[in-house]
Design a protein around this motif. Structure first.
Motif, PDB file in Angstrom:
ATOM      1  N   MET A 116       0.838  -1.202   0.000  1.00  0.00           N
ATOM      2  CA  MET A 116       0.000   0.000   0.000  1.00  0.00           C
ATOM      3  C   MET A 116       0.872   1.252   0.000  1.00  0.00           C
ATOM      4  SD  MET A 116      -2.958   1.185   2.713  1.00  0.00           S
ATOM      5  CE  MET A 116      -4.013  -0.198   2.256  1.00  0.00           C
ATOM      6  N   ARG A 117       1.944   1.232   0.782  1.00  0.00           N
ATOM      7  CA  ARG A 117       2.848   2.389   0.822  1.00  0.00           C
ATOM      8  C   ARG A 117       3.488   2.636  -0.533  1.00  0.00           C
ATOM      9  NH1 ARG A 117       4.307   0.267   6.005  1.00  0.00           N
ATOM     10  NH2 ARG A 117       6.130  -0.777   5.091  1.00  0.00           N
ATOM     11  N   ARG A 118       3.619   1.592  -1.312  1.00  0.00           N
ATOM     12  CA  ARG A 118       4.249   1.708  -2.625  1.00  0.00           C
ATOM     13  C   ARG A 118       3.232   1.939  -3.747  1.00  0.00           C
ATOM     14  NH1 ARG A 118       9.438   0.401  -2.214  1.00  0.00           N
ATOM     15  NH2 ARG A 118      10.106  -0.586  -0.273  1.00  0.00           N
ATOM     16  N   GLY A 119       2.000   2.238  -3.389  1.00  0.00           N
ATOM     17  CA  GLY A 119       0.982   2.501  -4.400  1.00  0.00           C
ATOM     18  C   GLY A 119       0.453   1.248  -5.052  1.00  0.00           C
ATOM     19  N   LYS A 120       0.605   0.109  -4.398  1.00  0.00           N
ATOM     20  CA  LYS A 120       0.117  -1.161  -4.941  1.00  0.00           C
ATOM     21  C   LYS A 120      -0.835  -1.818  -3.935  1.00  0.00           C
ATOM     22  CE  LYS A 120       4.167  -2.051  -7.865  1.00  0.00           C
ATOM     23  NZ  LYS A 120       3.496  -2.141  -9.162  1.00  0.00           N
ATOM     24  N   SER A 121      -1.836  -1.033  -3.533  1.00  0.00           N
ATOM     25  CA  SER A 121      -2.783  -1.486  -2.518  1.00  0.00           C
ATOM     26  C   SER A 121      -3.593  -2.687  -2.995  1.00  0.00           C
ATOM     27  CB  SER A 121      -3.729  -0.336  -2.160  1.00  0.00           C
ATOM     28  OG  SER A 121      -4.777  -0.793  -1.333  1.00  0.00           O
ATOM     29  N   LEU A 122      -3.881  -3.594  -2.080  1.00  0.00           N
ATOM     30  CA  LEU A 122      -4.732  -4.753  -2.372  1.00  0.00           C
ATOM     31  C   LEU A 122      -6.125  -4.564  -1.793  1.00  0.00           C
ATOM     32  CD1 LEU A 122      -2.331  -7.825  -1.975  1.00  0.00           C
ATOM     33  CD2 LEU A 122      -2.817  -6.405  -3.964  1.00  0.00           C
ATOM     34  N   SER A 123      -6.468  -3.324  -1.439  1.00  0.00           N
ATOM     35  CA  SER A 123      -7.837  -3.007  -1.055  1.00  0.00           C
ATOM     36  C   SER A 123      -8.645  -2.709  -2.319  1.00  0.00           C
ATOM     37  CB  SER A 123      -7.868  -1.793  -0.123  1.00  0.00           C
ATOM     38  OG  SER A 123      -7.195  -2.074   1.087  1.00  0.00           O
ATOM     39  N   PHE A 124      -9.966  -2.970  -2.240  1.00  0.00           N
ATOM     40  CA  PHE A 124     -10.811  -2.833  -3.426  1.00  0.00           C
ATOM     41  C   PHE A 124     -11.919  -1.814  -3.168  1.00  0.00           C
ATOM     42  CE2 PHE A 124      -8.637  -6.766  -3.978  1.00  0.00           C
ATOM     43  CZ  PHE A 124      -8.515  -6.950  -5.354  1.00  0.00           C
ATOM     44  N   SER A 125     -12.024  -0.854  -4.069  1.00  0.00           N
ATOM     45  CA  SER A 125     -13.068   0.169  -3.960  1.00  0.00           C
ATOM     46  C   SER A 125     -14.405  -0.403  -4.429  1.00  0.00           C
ATOM     47  CB  SER A 125     -12.703   1.374  -4.824  1.00  0.00           C
ATOM     48  OG  SER A 125     -12.725   1.028  -6.204  1.00  0.00           O
ATOM     49  N   GLU A 126     -15.487   0.361  -4.176  1.00  0.00           N
ATOM     50  CA  GLU A 126     -16.814  -0.063  -4.633  1.00  0.00           C
ATOM     51  C   GLU A 126     -16.833  -0.208  -6.153  1.00  0.00           C
ATOM     52  OE1 GLU A 126     -19.498  -0.824  -2.655  1.00  0.00           O
ATOM     53  OE2 GLU A 126     -18.021  -0.655  -1.039  1.00  0.00           O
ATOM     54  N   GLU A 127     -16.159   0.711  -6.846  1.00  0.00           N
ATOM     55  CA  GLU A 127     -16.113   0.638  -8.319  1.00  0.00           C
ATOM     56  C   GLU A 127     -15.376  -0.615  -8.777  1.00  0.00           C
ATOM     57  OE1 GLU A 127     -15.303   3.248  -6.518  1.00  0.00           O
ATOM     58  OE2 GLU A 127     -16.919   4.650  -7.001  1.00  0.00           O
ATOM     59  N   GLU A 128     -14.313  -0.987  -8.086  1.00  0.00           N
ATOM     60  CA  GLU A 128     -13.568  -2.191  -8.455  1.00  0.00           C
ATOM     61  C   GLU A 128     -14.398  -3.441  -8.212  1.00  0.00           C
ATOM     62  OE1 GLU A 128      -8.870  -1.505  -7.851  1.00  0.00           O
ATOM     63  OE2 GLU A 128     -10.076  -1.118  -6.053  1.00  0.00           O
ATOM     64  N   LEU A 129     -15.172  -3.449  -7.118  1.00  0.00           N
ATOM     65  CA  LEU A 129     -16.047  -4.599  -6.854  1.00  0.00           C
ATOM     66  C   LEU A 129     -17.093  -4.737  -7.958  1.00  0.00           C
ATOM     67  CD1 LEU A 129     -16.623  -4.245  -3.000  1.00  0.00           C
ATOM     68  CD2 LEU A 129     -15.119  -5.868  -4.176  1.00  0.00           C
ATOM     69  N   ASP A 130     -17.653  -3.610  -8.390  1.00  0.00           N
ATOM     70  CA  ASP A 130     -18.632  -3.648  -9.489  1.00  0.00           C
ATOM     71  C   ASP A 130     -17.992  -4.211 -10.756  1.00  0.00           C
ATOM     72  OD1 ASP A 130     -20.607  -2.552  -7.893  1.00  0.00           O
ATOM     73  OD2 ASP A 130     -20.219  -0.484  -8.542  1.00  0.00           O
ATOM     74  N   GLU A 131     -16.759  -3.786 -11.029  1.00  0.00           N
ATOM     75  CA  GLU A 131     -16.059  -4.265 -12.232  1.00  0.00           C
ATOM     76  C   GLU A 131     -15.805  -5.761 -12.164  1.00  0.00           C
ATOM     77  OE1 GLU A 131     -12.450  -5.245 -14.641  1.00  0.00           O
ATOM     78  OE2 GLU A 131     -12.473  -5.017 -12.454  1.00  0.00           O
ATOM     79  N   LEU A 132     -15.469  -6.260 -10.985  1.00  0.00           N
ATOM     80  CA  LEU A 132     -15.206  -7.694 -10.834  1.00  0.00           C
ATOM     81  C   LEU A 132     -16.450  -8.531 -11.104  1.00  0.00           C
ATOM     82  CD1 LEU A 132     -12.893  -7.780  -7.672  1.00  0.00           C
ATOM     83  CD2 LEU A 132     -12.231  -8.256 -10.042  1.00  0.00           C
TER      84      LEU A 132
END
Length: 580
Positions: free
Chosen positions: A428-444
């Motif tokens: 996450m500190r390196r800009g490679k977060s593994l958290s998922f936003s609501e928009e990302e969940l919709d895309e999945l």
């Protein structure tokens, strides 16, 4: 000094007699079939062939270096390595420093064959690699857009035998056997062609014969210096064009020359081959293995940088090789138990931190199955899948920096278990977060059939599968049911056909099925298939519940409602799994 090397026929005669050989610093053959066809079209048109760089090896140095023969019968899976020459004649040898790809292309086309994998076939299937040879359509025309004049193609014997009014497929390798034009005339006389076709085909065939047997198209520069350092420098400079010399090629070249007890080239290629054949097959490369060697040996910053390739590091890599080899095989088997293979592993580099973790803890095959490791395996698997599901891509830019950082975290915190939380915080500190936003969940929830992320997502949200079997992503309602004609007969308005077909290929209409069931299911409606294969009602209800198929309709007319219901159910479950 530049020299005239004569004809293509003379060149290949020397390759056959092993007068021309390859030094160990050469890379693999990388040309595609279409590149070989383009080469022959250029030769037939009289375009320049390019100059070769040869290295003259004196007899007293013949055992100082390792040499290989040219590939002839190329097979993308089974025979893409150059064979090492164990015994060399006591005479001068000529090693090819620049021109390997062109000479190998000529060797395959005029003396051998090319077998590559057919799309959609399993890497592990022998039938996925039909053997093809180069043919020239004597009545064919080139492609104006690409600038080709002649129609060269690699064909199977069955395809080549399909002669039509506008095709006379001539096997190009046969031209080597025809020493003079009389034999060509006799061959032409046996063809059932009209006068115009005879004239056209005869001209093309005679041009091919002249190109191979008569034209002096070969020229070369010969290097006579015997010092490997100078030759390696020349080799790198000469290979800076064309198909670029990668840093991994450089590393392999240096390792070949600096390993003391082992043949680095054979060891690395052998490991790559073995990794590829695990499970349903992977498509790992020597680049990946070499980077793993740097990572597991704690060499530098993991990157293919010149300072990482010094003698000390290469000797360290050799000393660690047995452990590195076993760990990479173990890591590949672990990925196979998760259900991954060449068709659904989105990023091959993801295996590297997994391998480093196994290596750091000195784990063995017990890790794959024993219950004491179950929780740790699940934690590692969850992290791996999450990294695969990010649309932005975790394993792209900044890869070496990421791998170096993950290596340090595992080294510091991975003594007793996979440090997933620490790794994810660092990412996450390196800009490679593994958290998922609501928009990302919709895309999945709308991932499509064929997307490499789709298998990873389905394997995460539907548990209980034994991935030692062949699993496929399959449609719940068969895709064949969404052909316009069948939708029309079912009473679906034509204006909805395109949107229904699109929905049919998205996640709410997808499931995981073992291969044998997938083949037998075919075009059956889902309720029919379930009733047939699960006659026990309690088992069927349980299966539908776990696979979110409770609202499965009996007819395709209700598909849109089923799609909407399951999409919401899937989104809820995805959100739950990815929130962990």
């Amino acid at each position: 000094m530049y020299n005239n090397g004569g004809t293509i026929k003379a060149l290949l005669d020397k390759v056959t007699k092993q007068e021309y050989i390859l030094p160990a610093i050469q890379r693999e053959f990388v040309w595609k079939p279409e590149q070989i066809c383009k080469l022959f079209d250029s030769l037939m048109q009289g375009y320049p062939f390019g100059t070769f760089l040869f290295w003259k090896i004196e007899p007293e140095y013949r055992n100082t270096y390792q040499f290989y023969d040219f590939v002839r019968e190329y097979h993308e899976r089974d025979m893409y390595h150059c064979e090492q020459l164990e015994e060399l004649p006591n005479r001068e040898l000529t090693a090819v420093l620049d021109g390997q790809q062109r000479i190998t292309a000529l060797n395959i086309a005029l003396r051998g064959s090319y077998a590559w994998k057919m799309p959609g076939k399993w890497w592990s299937s022998d039938g996925a690699f039909p053997v093809r040879r180069l043919y020239l359509n004597l009545l064919g025309e080139g492609d104006e857009e690409s600038g080709s004049v002649y129609q060269f193609e690699f064909l199977s014997p069955e395809k080549a035998a399909d002669q039509r009014n506008d095709t006379v497929w001539y096997k190009v390798s046969d031209i080597l056997k025809m020493e003079d034009t009389y034999e060509l005339s006799m061959w032409m006389a046996d063809q059932d062609l009209n006068s115009d076709q005879q004239k056209q085909a005869g001209k093309v065939l005679f041009d091919l014969h002249k190109t191979i047997h008569s034209k002096d198209v070969i020229s070369y520069y010969e290097e006579t210096e015997q010092d490997l350092a100078r030759v390696l420098n020349i080799f790198i400079r000469m290979n800076s064009g064309g198909t670029p010399l990668s840093y991994s090629d450089l590393l392999l070249s240096v390792a070949v020359s600096q390993w003391q007890e082992r043949n680095a080239r054979d060891e690395i290629h052998s490991l790559v081959d073995e990794m590829k054949q695990i499970g349903d097959g992977f498509n790992f490369t020597k680049d990946l293995v070499l980077k793993a060697g740097l990572m597991l040996s704690d060499i530098g910053s993991v990157g293919f940088k010149v300072e990482n390739f010094n003698k000390e590091n290469m000797q360290k890599l050799e000393r660690n090789w047995d452990a590195i080899r076993q760990t990479l095989l173990l890591a590949t088997r672990l990925l196979a138990t998760f259900g991954f293979n060449s068709q659904n592993l989105r990023a091959d580099s993801a295996i590297l931190p997994v391998a480093y973790y196994l290596y750091h803890r000195n784990l063995n095959d017990d890790y794959l199955a024993k219950a004491q490791y179950s929780e740790d395996r699940n934690s590692l698997r969850l992290w791996l899948i999450r990294s695969m599901l990010k649309a932005s891509g975790i394993w792209g830019s900044g890869l070496d920096t990421l791998l170096t950082s993950l290596r340090e975290i595992i080294k510091l915190e991975g003594e007793h278990g996979f440090p997933r939380e620490s790794i994810e915080r660092d990412m996450m500190r390196r800009g490679k977060s593994l958290s998922f936003s609501e928009e990302e969940l919709d895309e999945l929830t709308e991932l499509e059939f064929g997307n490499k992320r789709t298998f990873a997502l389905l394997s995460l949200i539907f548990h209980g599968f034994d991935f030692s079997q062949h699993f496929h992503v399959d449609h719940v309602f068969p895709i064949s049911r969404f052909a316009p004609g069948r939708l029309g007969k079912a009473g679906i308005e034509q204006e909805n056909h395109e949107s229904w077909k699109q929905m049919a290929n998205q996640l709410p209409n997808l499931q995981l099925l073992v291969g044998s069931l997938n083949n037998e299911k075919r075009s059956k409606l889902p309720h029919e298939w379930l009733a047939y294969f699960m006659p026990d009602e309690h088992a069927r209800i349980s299966y539908q519940h776990t696979q979110l198929l409770q609202e499965l309709p009996d007819t395709i007319i209700e598909f849109e409602g089923f799609y909407s219901w399951r999409k919401q159910q899937l989104r809820d479950r995805i959100a739950q799994k990815l929130a962990l």
